[in-house]
Design a protein around this motif. Sequence first.
Motif, PDB file in Angstrom:
ATOM      1  N   SER A  75     -25.161  36.901  19.208  1.00 45.37           N
ATOM      2  CA  SER A  75     -24.120  37.618  18.878  1.00 45.37           C
ATOM      3  C   SER A  75     -22.711  36.770  18.064  1.00 45.37           C
ATOM      4  CB  SER A  75     -23.319  38.017  20.195  1.00 45.37           C
ATOM      5  OG  SER A  75     -23.356  37.078  21.212  1.00 45.37           O
ATOM      6  N   LYS A 114     -21.074  28.243  17.402  1.00 44.73           N
ATOM      7  CA  LYS A 114     -20.669  29.228  18.389  1.00 44.73           C
ATOM      8  C   LYS A 114     -20.413  28.648  19.629  1.00 44.73           C
ATOM      9  CE  LYS A 114     -23.282  32.574  20.014  1.00 44.73           C
ATOM     10  NZ  LYS A 114     -22.708  33.644  20.239  1.00 44.73           N
ATOM     11  N   SER A 121     -18.754  39.768  23.243  1.00 48.39           N
ATOM     12  CA  SER A 121     -19.376  39.755  22.003  1.00 48.39           C
ATOM     13  C   SER A 121     -18.546  40.777  20.899  1.00 48.39           C
ATOM     14  CB  SER A 121     -20.786  40.552  22.063  1.00 48.39           C
ATOM     15  OG  SER A 121     -21.759  39.719  22.758  1.00 48.39           O
ATOM     16  N   ASN A 167     -19.869  35.570  18.342  1.00 51.95           N
ATOM     17  CA  ASN A 167     -18.523  35.255  19.051  1.00 51.95           C
ATOM     18  C   ASN A 167     -18.667  33.659  19.228  1.00 51.95           C
ATOM     19  OD1 ASN A 167     -20.928  35.834  20.743  1.00 51.95           O
ATOM     20  ND2 ASN A 167     -19.380  36.080  22.662  1.00 51.95           N
ATOM     21  N   ARG A 221     -22.743  27.217  21.418  1.00 57.75           N
ATOM     22  CA  ARG A 221     -23.779  27.847  22.329  1.00 57.75           C
ATOM     23  C   ARG A 221     -24.855  26.636  22.893  1.00 57.75           C
ATOM     24  NH1 ARG A 221     -26.284  33.256  22.361  1.00 57.75           N
ATOM     25  NH2 ARG A 221     -28.674  33.190  22.665  1.00 57.75           N
TER      26      ARG A 221
HETATM   27 MG    MG Z   1     -24.386  36.351  22.719  1.00 67.18          MG
END
Ligand code: MG
Length: 338
Positions: free
Chosen positions: A138, A51, A146, A140, A53
């Motif tokens: 999520s 992701k 999302s 994405n 992230r």
């Molecule tokens: Mg999220």
Amino acid sequence: MKTLFLTEKEIDTAAEIIKNGGLVAMPTETVYGLAADATNGSAVKKIYSAKGRPSDNPLIVHVSSVEEIYPLVTSFPENAKKLIEAFCPGPLTIVFPKSDVIPSEISGGLDTVAIRFPSHPVARELIKASGVPLAAPSANLSGSPSPTSADHVKKDLDGRIDAILDGGECSVGLESTVITLVPEKPVLLRPGGITHEMLESVLGEVLVDPAVLNPLKEGQRVSSPGMKYKHYAPKAKVVLIKSDDNNYYKYLAEHSTGKMVALCYNEDLSNIKDIHCISYGKKDDYTEQASKLFDALRKIDEQGYELVYGRCPGTDGVGLAVYNRLIRAAGFEVIEIE
Ligand code: MG
Ligand code: AMP
């Protein structure tokens, strides 16, 4: 990596991937989640890299029954029992003090863990078939809206994850409500389909974290790390217009430029002339707005708009969740016209 596209009938294949430490995007009633075995730290790490992230943004752990929560937490407050009885399975995430079963990769270094009990039958089947709790943010790329359909997931993560399990469109369309029961008084950290009013009907007073409605101040500590990151933002610049119908139409007419779009209500479509429009639901139907918002934000980018003037929803009921996502997409830029 080649990403497999699986149907609801192929849950066992998806569960095998999870058991082997892989990543599967799964449908839930809120948005699609990117799932890995929550007890396997190295599988969890892959979620962050797929992701993009930040590693200090913790993940929600998904279970399929109340019993599965006990080993993951060190205390199970009476208020958690009340909330679960009232709203679970469903779009509500509860933050508990975490036990050692939860790897530090999930909790982003916090001593708490966020747990949810999804109602989507495919998500529940996948958790059961995998035999472990599933860590799933999520599905994405970090920073984009999302995903509320398997197609959204494909656009963001094709080639980056092992499989996408297609379960159709998500019904709620916004991420779950997050509430923490760790402080003395419960605090709403993120609004969602279970509203502030619904939580208070069960618990009495529930505080609202300042980050729900306001931009963070320099150096401010956040209770929910996800709130400090830029979220839900299309590439286009978004400005929210808080006004009645006529002032909105007037503002659009006076500020019209080529690559501009009005992010409006269904009812506005016949009233706005010569300006591109994308609607995100009926004016007084927050539930419909919640389910359509992220698809509308994605369309804005796909169609190459550079500037968005969006209608600003109310903040009661599910409106608070829609508003919370929209003001982030707008970088908190709201123009109020009396
Ligand atoms: Mg999220
Ligand atoms: P996502 O799954 O992408 O919707 O992100 C999960 C959200 O839950 C983020 O906003 C996190 O900040 C929040 N969250 C997860 N774990 C915790 C926790 N232990 N305490 C507070 N917030 C959490």
